[in-house]
Design a protein around this motif. Structure first.
Motif, PDB file in Angstrom:
ATOM      1  N   LEU A 435       0.851  -1.199   0.080  1.00 15.62           N
ATOM      2  CA  LEU A 435       0.108   0.129   0.282  1.00 15.62           C
ATOM      3  C   LEU A 435       0.605   1.300   0.199  1.00 15.62           C
ATOM      4  O   LEU A 435       0.271   2.600  -0.807  1.00 15.62           O
ATOM      5  CB  LEU A 435      -0.972   0.220   1.118  1.00 15.62           C
ATOM      6  N   LEU A 436       2.030   1.122   1.023  1.00 13.99           N
ATOM      7  CA  LEU A 436       2.913   2.127   0.572  1.00 13.99           C
ATOM      8  C   LEU A 436       3.636   2.236  -0.706  1.00 13.99           C
ATOM      9  O   LEU A 436       4.347   1.263  -1.025  1.00 13.99           O
ATOM     10  CB  LEU A 436       4.046   1.912   1.667  1.00 13.99           C
ATOM     11  N   ALA A 437       3.809   3.558  -0.695  1.00  9.11           N
ATOM     12  CA  ALA A 437       4.573   3.782  -2.292  1.00  9.11           C
ATOM     13  C   ALA A 437       5.696   4.070  -2.141  1.00  9.11           C
ATOM     14  O   ALA A 437       6.643   3.602  -1.652  1.00  9.11           O
ATOM     15  CB  ALA A 437       4.174   5.076  -3.078  1.00  9.11           C
ATOM     16  N   GLY A 438       6.049   2.585  -2.969  1.00  5.41           N
ATOM     17  CA  GLY A 438       8.083   3.123  -2.751  1.00  5.41           C
ATOM     18  C   GLY A 438       7.940   0.877  -2.806  1.00  5.41           C
ATOM     19  O   GLY A 438       9.381   0.770  -2.617  1.00  5.41           O
ATOM     20  N   ILE A 439       7.011   0.329  -2.498  1.00  9.21           N
ATOM     21  CA  ILE A 439       7.519  -0.977  -1.919  1.00  9.21           C
ATOM     22  C   ILE A 439       6.059  -1.592  -3.307  1.00  9.21           C
ATOM     23  O   ILE A 439       4.850  -1.611  -3.242  1.00  9.21           O
ATOM     24  CB  ILE A 439       6.464  -1.210  -0.730  1.00  9.21           C
ATOM     25  N   GLY A 440       7.101  -2.893  -4.039  1.00  7.86           N
ATOM     26  CA  GLY A 440       6.515  -3.590  -4.295  1.00  7.86           C
ATOM     27  C   GLY A 440       6.926  -5.139  -4.444  1.00  7.86           C
ATOM     28  O   GLY A 440       7.467  -4.792  -2.946  1.00  7.86           O
ATOM     29  N   PRO A 441       6.227  -5.478  -4.999  1.00  5.68           N
ATOM     30  CA  PRO A 441       6.306  -7.075  -4.364  1.00  5.68           C
ATOM     31  C   PRO A 441       8.031  -7.980  -4.023  1.00  5.68           C
ATOM     32  O   PRO A 441       8.400  -8.470  -3.073  1.00  5.68           O
ATOM     33  CB  PRO A 441       6.063  -8.363  -5.845  1.00  5.68           C
ATOM     34  N   ILE A 442       9.050  -7.823  -4.827  1.00  8.71           N
ATOM     35  CA  ILE A 442      10.021  -7.808  -4.190  1.00  8.71           C
ATOM     36  C   ILE A 442      10.404  -7.071  -2.725  1.00  8.71           C
ATOM     37  O   ILE A 442      11.314  -7.940  -2.249  1.00  8.71           O
ATOM     38  CB  ILE A 442      11.095  -7.631  -5.310  1.00  8.71           C
ATOM     39  N   GLU A 456      10.896 -12.285  17.670  1.00  8.29           N
ATOM     40  CA  GLU A 456       9.159 -11.969  17.924  1.00  8.29           C
ATOM     41  C   GLU A 456       9.042 -11.410  15.665  1.00  8.29           C
ATOM     42  O   GLU A 456       9.512 -10.187  16.385  1.00  8.29           O
ATOM     43  CB  GLU A 456       9.258 -10.960  18.417  1.00  8.29           C
ATOM     44  N   PRO A 457       8.607 -11.058  15.633  1.00  7.79           N
ATOM     45  CA  PRO A 457       7.921 -10.876  14.181  1.00  7.79           C
ATOM     46  C   PRO A 457       7.456  -8.894  14.674  1.00  7.79           C
ATOM     47  O   PRO A 457       8.464  -8.576  13.572  1.00  7.79           O
ATOM     48  CB  PRO A 457       6.465 -11.415  13.109  1.00  7.79           C
ATOM     49  N   ILE A 458       6.936  -8.623  15.512  1.00  6.29           N
ATOM     50  CA  ILE A 458       6.583  -7.213  14.989  1.00  6.29           C
ATOM     51  C   ILE A 458       8.008  -6.670  15.841  1.00  6.29           C
ATOM     52  O   ILE A 458       8.120  -5.396  15.830  1.00  6.29           O
ATOM     53  CB  ILE A 458       5.997  -7.082  16.490  1.00  6.29           C
ATOM     54  N   TRP A 459       9.228  -7.226  16.467  1.00  7.56           N
ATOM     55  CA  TRP A 459      10.626  -6.334  17.067  1.00  7.56           C
ATOM     56  C   TRP A 459      11.006  -6.704  15.900  1.00  7.56           C
ATOM     57  O   TRP A 459      11.988  -5.524  15.787  1.00  7.56           O
ATOM     58  CB  TRP A 459      10.389  -7.975  18.161  1.00  7.56           C
ATOM     59  N   ALA A 460      11.221  -7.754  14.703  1.00  6.07           N
ATOM     60  CA  ALA A 460      12.102  -7.864  13.647  1.00  6.07           C
ATOM     61  C   ALA A 460      11.207  -6.722  12.939  1.00  6.07           C
ATOM     62  O   ALA A 460      11.977  -5.942  12.019  1.00  6.07           O
ATOM     63  CB  ALA A 460      12.074  -8.902  12.797  1.00  6.07           C
ATOM     64  N   LEU A 461      10.039  -6.480  13.076  1.00  7.05           N
ATOM     65  CA  LEU A 461       9.363  -5.167  11.813  1.00  7.05           C
ATOM     66  C   LEU A 461      10.116  -3.693  12.555  1.00  7.05           C
ATOM     67  O   LEU A 461      10.799  -3.204  11.417  1.00  7.05           O
ATOM     68  CB  LEU A 461       8.143  -5.472  11.472  1.00  7.05           C
ATOM     69  N   GLY A 462      10.183  -3.545  13.531  1.00  8.13           N
ATOM     70  CA  GLY A 462      10.127  -2.461  14.015  1.00  8.13           C
ATOM     71  C   GLY A 462      12.606  -2.116  14.260  1.00  8.13           C
ATOM     72  O   GLY A 462      13.039  -1.115  13.571  1.00  8.13           O
ATOM     73  N   GLU A 463      13.146  -3.341  13.154  1.00 10.35           N
ATOM     74  CA  GLU A 463      14.691  -3.041  12.953  1.00 10.35           C
ATOM     75  C   GLU A 463      15.133  -3.412  11.261  1.00 10.35           C
ATOM     76  O   GLU A 463      16.244  -2.547  11.644  1.00 10.35           O
ATOM     77  CB  GLU A 463      15.132  -4.831  13.646  1.00 10.35           C
ATOM     78  N   VAL A 464      13.721  -3.824  11.230  1.00 10.28           N
ATOM     79  CA  VAL A 464      13.931  -3.096   9.914  1.00 10.28           C
ATOM     80  C   VAL A 464      13.836  -2.341   8.826  1.00 10.28           C
ATOM     81  O   VAL A 464      13.519  -1.358   9.076  1.00 10.28           O
ATOM     82  CB  VAL A 464      12.704  -3.757   9.218  1.00 10.28           C
ATOM     83  N   PRO A 465      15.696  -2.119   8.336  1.00 14.23           N
ATOM     84  CA  PRO A 465      15.371  -0.405   7.876  1.00 14.23           C
ATOM     85  C   PRO A 465      14.503  -0.260   6.973  1.00 14.23           C
ATOM     86  O   PRO A 465      13.922  -0.855   6.067  1.00 14.23           O
ATOM     87  CB  PRO A 465      16.633  -0.480   7.246  1.00 14.23           C
ATOM     88  N   SER A 466      14.364   1.065   6.592  1.00 16.33           N
ATOM     89  CA  SER A 466      12.891   1.476   5.469  1.00 16.33           C
ATOM     90  C   SER A 466      13.394   1.359   4.200  1.00 16.33           C
ATOM     91  O   SER A 466      14.387   1.041   4.118  1.00 16.33           O
ATOM     92  CB  SER A 466      12.559   2.443   6.096  1.00 16.33           C
ATOM     93  N   PRO A 467      12.993   0.270   3.521  1.00 17.89           N
ATOM     94  CA  PRO A 467      12.970   0.529   2.175  1.00 17.89           C
ATOM     95  C   PRO A 467      13.529   1.389   1.450  1.00 17.89           C
ATOM     96  O   PRO A 467      12.516   2.793   1.410  1.00 17.89           O
ATOM     97  CB  PRO A 467      11.770  -0.483   1.406  1.00 17.89           C
ATOM     98  N   PRO A 468      14.067   0.524   0.783  1.00 18.24           N
ATOM     99  CA  PRO A 468      15.193   2.876  -0.517  1.00 18.24           C
ATOM    100  C   PRO A 468      14.201   3.110  -1.128  1.00 18.24           C
ATOM    101  O   PRO A 468      14.432   4.364  -0.923  1.00 18.24           O
ATOM    102  CB  PRO A 468      15.797   2.283  -0.872  1.00 18.24           C
ATOM    103  N   ARG A 469      12.829   2.806  -1.599  1.00 21.46           N
ATOM    104  CA  ARG A 469      12.513   3.753  -2.360  1.00 21.46           C
ATOM    105  C   ARG A 469      11.031   3.842  -1.658  1.00 21.46           C
ATOM    106  O   ARG A 469       9.980   4.874  -2.397  1.00 21.46           O
ATOM    107  CB  ARG A 469      12.611   3.317  -3.955  1.00 21.46           C
TER     108      ARG A 469
END
Length: 690
Positions: A435-442, A456-469
């Motif tokens: 739904l976010l602009a800049g995030i595609g399937p890959i 914990e998935p939600i903890w890991a989500l917080g640690e994931v760097p923002s996708p480049p675009r």
């Protein structure tokens, strides 16, 4: 030997006048047949065509224009059956050749364009694009012009094609169309004008025509005197069905075919003109008589063979207040003591319960589900009812738009809730991330893979760097999902937080975001009826509605099912029992349909069309309050509604005016016993008094 005319004896006097009008060696003067709902319009038109042929008209020189191939085929079959009966009773031929020129405006137009292509600059080998092909070509031109790379999202291909089609068929200025029908695209007027010019050039280079071209080129061809004379002279009679649904281009074609009106018959009902969103205009039928000198003859078919007299009396009461119309009051020999019900309910939840109760009661009384229908102004209005039908395991088919839970924006919100309920749900996460602009399937897959690596998935989500675009919405998404996992907002507040995050994205995801907002609010109201998020998601998932309405088809032929339909999709249909939802101001008429007198009058005609679909039983539902979210956090969360302005107090005697559930105003809500007001409006005020 004269032909037997017993085939005319089944017609009533007005129908017979229409059938016999101007039949003879001289070309008939122009005729307008105002055919009220259920008045035998199709039968009358078929008999007129047959009667013309019986009296010497060459069927190959009869042009019959309809609005669907199915209607043209059915009309041809009826004509042939009538002619066959004449042949059988007289023992000789009566010109039973199939109607060679019966079809839709677009089908007849394509035939004529191929015949005259070389005279108007067309290659006769042109191909015709359907709507999908046209949208794809529009998209290709859009991309070549660089509009798909605009900083602010340019309208999608389907929206561009819809705007183009509206301009062509309404013969209106682009700015006017944008202002009245596509206001969210008004900022792109200059770019759209350039896009449409390039689109036309691309079609000409590729020797293709779209649906709109079939009318536009035909109308342009009729401006050339020599060609117009050639086309006009090949037809002795021109007959048009559903004339109230024609647009400006189609009307100009007819007037060019028959400038003096000789041999021209149009059939329709101004009271059923409800397709202005397709560029149809009621002015065509209202102004038809005055288009000729002397004016066209008018014959009115006002005997109804469908509904009971009390239903017709109520429908007449609605339409007789129209600002401009052909005077017509439907009547029938079908008498009944049962008036239409005007049912006041507390809210949309009670509305759904009332409909289900009445539908099941009628079924127990011998009325099949498929003989009953629920009609509504807008597809989103049926949301609570669809949920209740699903919960009660009552099969239904919906016509006119996607089923509520299958709309893309509803699926988006449900995916957000499911991901918050279960962060390991890759399907939900995959949809939400994109739904976010800049995030595609890959990019979405990479985020989900990273979430699976941590404890914990939600903890890991917080640690994931923002996708480049990705844009700035990333951090808001992380915070939203974290909050949903913690469940600290409570239910249904969690859906409210999801909506606040999602609504700004809708402007980029959907061109018609303002219209889709109603569905989002409807979902929030439905959610409030469930004790928890888990219960809400579980009950919607265990027994979801079918895939989609029109495209998925109907259940097996031997299965019974209830009909749900928008009023627009119900036109031309009839059922033994009809329920009309949300007969209140804001719904009928729609808030979006009160900007002008013309729009308001079309809303009146919509209610009239809905009411005249019923044969024996008609129920008009009036919810007194609707769920809203534009209030303060701790304030009133309901909007109180008023009965539609199209049913004034003076006409209430035409209805069985009732309150459901039938309880006294003071029962169960802490009020002291008091005399029950006779005025229903006052009763409802007391019902919600503190």
């Amino acid at each position: 030997m004269p032909f037997d005319t017993t085939y005319l004896e089944t017609l009533n006097p007005e129908q017979r006048r229409a059938v016999e009008h101007g039949v003879g060696p001289a070309k008939a003067s122009p005729l307008l047949v105002i055919a009220g709902a259920g008045s035998g319009k199709t039968n009358t038109l078929a008999h007129r065509v047959a009667h013309l042929v019986v009296n010497g008209a060459d069927p190959r020189r009869v042009l019959l224009l309809t609005f669907s191939r199915r209607a043209a085929a059915e009309m041809s079959r009826r004509v042939e059956r009538i002619l066959a009966s004449v042949v059988g009773s007289n023992g000789s031929g009566a010109g039973t050749d199939a109607l060679a020129w019966a079809g839709t405006f677009h089908g007849i137009g394509s035939r004529l364009l191929r015949e005259h292509a070389q005279h108007i600059g067309l290659d006769p080998a042109f191909t015709i694009h359907d709507r999908d092909d046209s949208a794809d070509l529009m998209n290709l031109v859009r991309h070549e012009l660089g509009l798909s790379q605009a900083k602010s999202r340019f309208p999608a291909k389907g929206t561009c094609l819809a705007i183009y089609s509206r301009v062509v068929n309404a013969q209106a200025d682009l700015e006017q169309v944008l202002r009245t029908a596509f206001p969210w695209c008004a900022m792109w007027a200059d770019e759209l004008r350039g896009l449409f010019a390039a689109y036309v050039e691309a079609k000409q280079q590729q020797n293709v025509l779209d649906y709109d071209d079939l009318l536009l080129y035909w109308a342009g061809m009729m401006v050339e005197a020599t060609i117009a004379a050639s086309v006009s002279e090949r037809f002795d009679h021109v007959l048009v069905d559903e004339y109230q649904d024609t647009n400006q281009v189609q009307a100009s074609i007819l007037l060019a075919l028959r400038p003096g009106g000789q041999g021209l018959t149009v059939v329709g009902d101004d009271a059923q003109s409800i397709y202005s969103f397709r560029a149809a205009t009621v002015r065509n039928i209202l102004d038809f008589p005055a288009a000729f000198s002397p004016p066209a003859d008018i014959i009115t078919l006002d005997r109804n063979y469908r509904s009971t007299q009390p239903i017709l009396a109520a429908a007449n009461g609605v339409i007789e207040l129209a600002s401009e119309r052909f005077t017509k009051n439907l009547w029938t020999a079908r008498q009944s003591a049962a008036k239409p019900r005007l049912v006041t309910v507390r809210d949309e939840a009670d509305q759904a319960k009332y409909v289900v109760e009445q539908v099941l009661e009628a079924r127990e009384g011998g009325t099949q589900l498929k003989q009953q229908a629920v009609l509504f102004r807008t597809s989103s209005h049926s949301g609570p009812l669809e949920i209740e039908l699903t919960r009660r395991n009552i099969p239904f088919v919906k016509f006119g738009g996607l089923k509520f839970l299958d709309a893309a924006h509803i699926k988006d919100l449900l995916a957000i809730l499911r991901w918050g309920e279960n962060p390991r749900d890759r399907v939900a996460g995959f949809r939400v991330l994109q739904l976010l602009a800049g995030i595609g399937p890959i990019s979405a897959a990479r985020v989900l893979d990273a979430m699976e690596t941590g404890p914990e998935p939600i903890w890991a989500l917080g640690e994931v760097p923002s996708p480049p675009r990705v844009d700035e919405g990333w951090q808001g998404l992380v915070e939203l999902i974290s909050r949903l996992v913690r469940k600290d907002a409570g239910w249904p507040g969690e859906l409210g937080y999801a909506r606040l995050w999602y609504e700004p994205l809708m402007e980029h995801l959907y061109e018609d975001a303002p219209i889709r907002q109603a569905d989002i609010l409807q979902l929030e109201q439905i959610a409030a009826g469930y004790p928890s998020r888990e219960r809400f998601l579980t009950e919607l998932t265990l027994d979801p509605p079918d895939a989609t309405s029109d495209q998925a088809g109907v259940p097996l032929l031997d299965e019974d099912y209830l009909i749900l339909s928008t009023i627009h999709s119900a036109k031309g249909q009839e059922w033994k029992a009809v329920h009309v939802l949300n007969v209140v101001d804001g719904c009928i008429p729609s808030d979006l349909g009160t900007g002008s007198t013309e729009e308001l009058e079309e809303e009146r005609r919509l209610l009239y069309v809905a009411m005249t679909r019923a044969r024996d039983d008609l129920h008009l539902l009036v919810p007194q309050r609707f769920y809203v979210t534009q209030q303060t956090r701790n304030g009133d969360r309901h909007l109180y509604a008023q009965r539609t302005r199209f049913i004034p107090r003076s006409s209430l005697g035409l209805y069985e005016d009732m309150l459901w559930p039938p309880v006294k105003p003071y029962e169960g809500i802490g009020l002291s016993p008091a005399p029950v007001p006779t005025d229903l409006t006052a009763r409802m005020r007391n019902m919600w008094a503190k």
